[in-house]
Motif scaffolding. Structure first.
Motif, short mmCIF file in Angstrom:
data_model
loop_
_atom_site.label_atom_id
_atom_site.label_comp_id
_atom_site.label_asym_id
_atom_site.label_seq_id
_atom_site.Cartn_x
_atom_site.Cartn_y
_atom_site.Cartn_z
N GLU A 201 -2.09 -3.73 -4.74
CA GLU A 201 -1.86 -3.96 -6.17
C GLU A 201 -3.07 -3.48 -6.98
O GLU A 201 -2.92 -2.86 -8.03
CB GLU A 201 -1.63 -5.45 -6.42
N ALA A 202 -4.28 -3.76 -6.46
CA ALA A 202 -5.50 -3.34 -7.14
C ALA A 202 -5.57 -1.82 -7.25
O ALA A 202 -6.17 -1.28 -8.18
CB ALA A 202 -6.72 -3.89 -6.41
N GLN A 203 -4.96 -1.13 -6.29
CA GLN A 203 -4.96 0.33 -6.29
C GLN A 203 -3.77 0.88 -7.07
O GLN A 203 -3.54 2.09 -7.09
CB GLN A 203 -4.87 0.85 -4.85
N GLU A 204 -2.98 -0.03 -7.65
CA GLU A 204 -1.75 0.35 -8.35
C GLU A 204 -0.87 1.23 -7.47
O GLU A 204 -0.30 2.21 -7.92
CB GLU A 204 -2.07 1.03 -9.68
N SER A 205 -0.84 0.85 -6.21
CA SER A 205 -0.02 1.58 -5.26
C SER A 205 1.14 0.69 -4.84
O SER A 205 1.29 -0.42 -5.34
CB SER A 205 -0.90 1.95 -4.07
N GLU A 206 1.96 1.18 -3.93
CA GLU A 206 3.08 0.37 -3.46
C GLU A 206 2.89 0.04 -1.98
O GLU A 206 2.48 0.90 -1.22
CB GLU A 206 4.39 1.13 -3.63
N PRO A 207 3.21 -1.20 -1.59
CA PRO A 207 3.07 -1.53 -0.17
C PRO A 207 4.02 -0.71 0.69
O PRO A 207 5.19 -0.56 0.35
CB PRO A 207 3.40 -3.02 -0.11
N ILE A 208 3.50 -0.16 1.75
CA ILE A 208 4.31 0.64 2.68
C ILE A 208 4.64 -0.21 3.91
O ILE A 208 5.71 -0.12 4.49
CB ILE A 208 3.53 1.90 3.13
N LEU A 209 3.69 -1.05 4.26
CA LEU A 209 3.83 -1.89 5.45
C LEU A 209 4.46 -3.22 5.04
O LEU A 209 3.84 -4.00 4.32
CB LEU A 209 2.44 -2.13 6.04
N ASP A 210 5.70 -3.47 5.45
CA ASP A 210 6.27 -4.78 5.11
C ASP A 210 5.82 -5.83 6.13
O ASP A 210 5.21 -5.50 7.14
CB ASP A 210 7.80 -4.72 4.94
N SER B 17 4.71 13.41 -6.95
CA SER B 17 5.58 13.03 -8.05
C SER B 17 5.24 11.65 -8.59
O SER B 17 5.48 11.35 -9.74
CB SER B 17 7.04 13.07 -7.58
N LYS B 18 4.69 10.82 -7.74
CA LYS B 18 4.40 9.45 -8.15
C LYS B 18 3.00 9.32 -8.74
O LYS B 18 2.69 8.34 -9.41
CB LYS B 18 4.50 8.51 -6.95
N ILE C 100 -4.53 11.73 -4.08
CA ILE C 100 -3.66 10.74 -3.47
C ILE C 100 -4.41 9.42 -3.45
O ILE C 100 -5.50 9.33 -2.91
CB ILE C 100 -3.29 11.13 -2.03
N SER C 101 -3.82 8.43 -4.10
CA SER C 101 -4.50 7.14 -4.15
C SER C 101 -4.29 6.40 -2.85
O SER C 101 -3.18 5.99 -2.54
CB SER C 101 -3.96 6.32 -5.31
N VAL C 102 -5.33 6.30 -2.11
CA VAL C 102 -5.26 5.61 -0.83
C VAL C 102 -6.30 4.49 -0.87
O VAL C 102 -7.46 4.74 -1.18
CB VAL C 102 -5.55 6.58 0.31
N PRO C 103 -5.88 3.29 -0.59
CA PRO C 103 -6.86 2.21 -0.59
C PRO C 103 -8.03 2.56 0.32
O PRO C 103 -7.83 2.94 1.46
CB PRO C 103 -6.08 1.02 -0.03
N GLY C 104 -9.22 2.48 -0.21
CA GLY C 104 -10.40 2.93 0.54
C GLY C 104 -10.63 2.12 1.80
O GLY C 104 -10.71 0.91 1.76
N MET C 105 -10.70 2.81 2.90
CA MET C 105 -10.91 2.14 4.17
C MET C 105 -12.26 1.42 4.18
O MET C 105 -12.42 0.37 4.77
CB MET C 105 -10.87 3.14 5.31
#
Ligand SMILES: [Zn+2]
Length: 202
Positions: free
Chosen positions: A107-116, A172-173, A180-185
């Motif tokens: 959420e902080a990355q304004e991304s969408e969860p991929i792993l349910d 597109s997103k 590519i917004s990827v939560p920083g490891m």
């Protein structure tokens, strides 16, 4: 039933509620919560407004190896491991808290969860049964989910060697620029620590 304490039962119900809210499947609830199937189904219907979905749990490790899934899975598993070593809580609660932390990070990355949640729990089981391992990337030194018994030397992670179509698929997103917004490891440790300080775990 008579031997069960009232408080113990309350705790089981609270656990079930948390798990249902996170999207746990009925099979998982039955294995983790000491309530009857009938009561779990009733709880599920009350919370979700629908009957629990039928169908099998995922059983393949391959899903975790695809590009974006691997990033999210690796982030979650690093958090889970950190939580596990720094908490004396029951495993299922560590799972719940790690997963909530994962959702916060996304959420902080304004991304969408991929792993349910089901995939997350299944992954932990795959690790426990020695089907998955963490491999250290020789370029960034990050730890990533990989098939167990893969030779470890020379491993390069999906972030250091993304597939060429990865940028386009997410393009597109995302805003322009091919970023590519990827939560920083690297921020995982910090995030987990601040969650611990903030009383997130206790
Ligand atoms: Zn790397």
């Amino acid at each position: 039933m008579s031997t069960k304490s009232v408080l113990g039962e309350v705790r089981e119900v609270q656990l079930a509620i948390q798990l249902i809210h996170l999207g746990a499947r009925l099979q998982f609830l039955e294995s983790e919560v000491g309530l009857s199937r009938e009561r779990l189904i009733r709880l599920y219907k009350e919370i979700k407004g629908v009957s629990p979905p039928k169908g099998l749990l995922p059983f393949s490790t391959d899903w975790y190896m695809t590009w974006l899934a691997n990033i999210h899975s690796s982030m979650f598993y690093n958090m889970y491991q950190f939580m596990k070593t720094h908490s004396d809580e029951e495993k299922v609660w560590v799972l719940i808290k790690s997963y909530k932390l994962y959702l916060q990070q996304i959420e902080a990355q304004e991304s969408e969860p991929i792993l349910d949640f089901t995939r997350a729990c299944t992954m932990v089981r795959f690790f426990d049964s020695d089907m998955l391992q963490l491999s250290t990337c020789r370029r960034c030194a990050g730890q990533f989910v990989a098939h167990a018994h893969d030779h470890k030397s020379g491993y390069v992670c999906v972030l250091c060697r993304p597939p060429s179509r990865a940028g386009k698929a997410r393009g597109s997103k995302r805003a322009a620029g091919g970023e590519i917004s990827v939560p920083g490891m690297e921020s995982i440790g910090l995030a987990v620590e601040s969650a611990l300080d903030g009383g997130g775990l206790h």
